[in-house]
Design an enzyme around this catalytic site. Structure first.
Site, PDB file in Angstrom:
ATOM      1  N   ASP A 158     -22.577  57.406 -29.989  1.00 20.55           N
ATOM      2  CA  ASP A 158     -21.287  58.020 -30.491  1.00 20.55           C
ATOM      3  C   ASP A 158     -20.249  58.063 -29.444  1.00 20.55           C
ATOM      4  O   ASP A 158     -20.198  57.880 -28.252  1.00 20.55           O
ATOM      5  CB  ASP A 158     -21.520  59.313 -31.021  1.00 20.55           C
ATOM      6  CG  ASP A 158     -20.827  59.564 -32.327  1.00 20.55           C
ATOM      7  OD1 ASP A 158     -20.043  58.846 -32.628  1.00 20.55           O
ATOM      8  OD2 ASP A 158     -21.079  60.383 -33.336  1.00 20.55           O
ATOM      9  N   ASP A 219     -16.972  58.161 -40.939  1.00 13.99           N
ATOM     10  CA  ASP A 219     -18.494  58.507 -41.560  1.00 13.99           C
ATOM     11  C   ASP A 219     -18.530  58.516 -43.119  1.00 13.99           C
ATOM     12  O   ASP A 219     -17.756  58.978 -43.761  1.00 13.99           O
ATOM     13  CB  ASP A 219     -18.729  59.874 -41.108  1.00 13.99           C
ATOM     14  CG  ASP A 219     -19.214  59.785 -39.900  1.00 13.99           C
ATOM     15  OD1 ASP A 219     -19.173  58.795 -38.904  1.00 13.99           O
ATOM     16  OD2 ASP A 219     -19.484  61.089 -39.233  1.00 13.99           O
TER      17      ASP A 219
END
Ligand SMILES: *[C@@H]1O[C@H](CO)[C@@H](O)[C@H](O)[C@H]1NC(C)=O
Ligand SMILES: *[C@@H]1O[C@H](CO)[C@@H](O)[C@H](O)[C@H]1NC(C)=O
Ligand SMILES: *[C@@H]1O[C@H](CO)[C@@H](O)[C@H](O)[C@H]1NC(C)=O
Length: 425
Positions: A158, A219
């Site tokens: 990430d 997301d």
């Protein structure tokens, strides 16, 4: 002479080179914790759902015992919030000792014993998004080595708490560090999602050389709005994104939320169909212990999976956006086959959409059509034949299309269909 030719060809094919770790020649499939289980670390009050080794063992059991593994869903992937808040005395990441008392290496063995693979999560930055220790530039080699020693099979890296400069250095460096461990580890890069997902900030040629998959965009959430938002962004930018994908290098529009709370059955079929067209990784984020049979049937649809997993690995495209809210998506497949998705954004009633294969740019000839969700073959179609598909609101009709002459030469896909519904050509 011979050598010159080879070098010349390699130079020209480098634009479509994939990360050379031999992995993910078709989009990876499995299960990923984040969307459904987030950063629930309250194991005292919510032991079944908190991020702990229990959850991942449970999901591994379900993947192995409920028919998922045989369909290709083999990754069991940990996301954020697995780690202890501090590194060990030697500066290495360690799992939270209360929630993962056996450690990650033992969990990896558990997963491997069931014929599955284990994925883990890291973050190129000071902290992970959830505030756990990040992988700063000086920790890249250490963390790659730790993951390899634990026998992890995939890493999602990430990008919270880092900047563009660090990302530009860090993502390629982690790729090198993973390679240097000698263990093939699938590499998912969140880099583009942190830089807007588009050139000039993002170089998709480079990404294809260093990552197996990458998150391009925000997301996913458990809602139809979220699906539409993602599908629209991918369609709008398809001229950039579509050529970036191929065997070993995939755009990742994020997890499947089929089987959660936000989608109707029609919307669930739409996500499955559109993710198959986009050659997207198929990571379910749901509770496999309590999945309803409708969601299971969609996620286990053999024809949709075969389309997603087509060995050519060419991502599909949105062909047509009608002003009446109907959209047509198309993906070329191996053996002259293709997939079509008729998608309705309407909110009134099933819409009867009339078109022909000729209108959809098919070459003259006759075609066999298999309806993926009805699980049956349709009467043979000539390219010029006008036909009508009835598409439910926020639903799809998905077709697998093959020139009639090629139909018999589809042993693998045909077998899947036969298994699916005892259909005989
Ligand atoms: C490392 O990279 C080399 C060269 O690209 C490749 O041949 C090898 O298979 C890679 N090894 C791993 C473990 O990814
Ligand atoms: C990026 O972050 C690093 C710390 O990780 C810092 O040293 C560097 O100055 C930052 N660069 C920019 C351009 O902000
Ligand atoms: C993108 O990356 C490739 C491969 O590393 C490189 O050859 C190319 O020059 C880069 N393109 C741009 C515009 O920087």
């Amino acid at each position: 002479m011979q050598q010159t030719v080879v070098i010349f060809l390699l130079a020209f094919s480098s634009a479509t080179q994939a990360l050379d770790n031999g992995l993910m020649r078709t989009p990876p499939m499995g299960w990923l914790a984040w969307e459904r289980f987030r950063c629930d670390i309250d194991c005292e009050n919510d032991p079944q759902n908190c991020i702990s080794e229990v959850l991942f063992r449970d999901m591994a059991d379900r993947l192995a015992e409920d028919g998922w593994r045989e369909l290709g869903y083999v990754y069991v992937n940990i996301d954020d919030c697995w780690a202890s808040k501090s590194r060990d005395t030697q500066g290495r990441l360690q799992a939270d000792p209360k929630r993962f008392p056996g450690g990650i290496a033992k969990l990896a063995r558990y997963v491997h014993d069931r014929g599955l693979k284990l994925g883990i999560y890291g973050d190129l930055g000071t902290y992970t998004c959830g505030g756990y220790p990040g992988t700063t530039l000086d920790k890249i080699e250490t963390d790659a080595q730790t993951f390899a020693e634990w026998e992890v099979d995939m890493l999602k890296l990430d990008g919270c708490y880092s900047n563009a400069t660090d990302q530009e250095q860090g993502y390629p460096r982690m790729s090198k560090a993973l390679n240097a461990t000698g263990r093939p580890i699938g590499y998912s890069c969140s880099w583009p999602a942190y830089q807007g997902g588009l050139p000039p900030k993002i170089n998709y040629t480079l990404l294809g050389e260093i990552c197996n998959l990458w998150r391009n965009y925000g997301d996913i959430e458990d809602s139809w709005d979220s699906i539409l938002n993602i599908v629209d962004w991918f369609a709008k930018n398809q001229d950039i994104l579509q050529p970036a994908a191929g065997p070993g290098r995939w755009n990742d529009p994020d997890m499947l939320v089929i089987g959660d709370f936000g989608l109707s059955m029609d919307q669930s079929r739409s996500q499955m169909a559109l993710w198959a067209i986009m050659a997207a990784p198929l990571f379910m984020s749901n509770d496999l212990r309590t999945l309803n049979s409708g969601a299971r049937a969609i996620l286990q649809n053999k024809a949709a999976i075969a389309i997603n997993q087509d060995p050519l690995g060419i991502q599909g495209r949105c062909l047509i956006k009608e002003s009446n809210g109907i959209e047509v998506f198309w993906r070329p497949l191996s053996n002259k086959a293709s997939a079509l998705v008729f998608f309705s954004r309407r909110t009134d009633m099933p819409y009867r959409y009339q078109t022909s294969l000729k209108v959809l740019d098919y070459t003259p000839g006759s075609y066999k059509v298999y309806d993926v969700f009805m699980e049956k073959t349709m009467p043979t179609l000539k390219d010029t034949t006008e036909f009508v598909v009835s598409i439910n609101p926020s639903g799809v009709v998905m077709w697998y299309v093959v020139p009639s002459a090629e139909w018999q030469e589809q042993p693998k896909f045909h077998q899947a269909i036969v298994k699916a519904d005892s259909f005989i050509v």
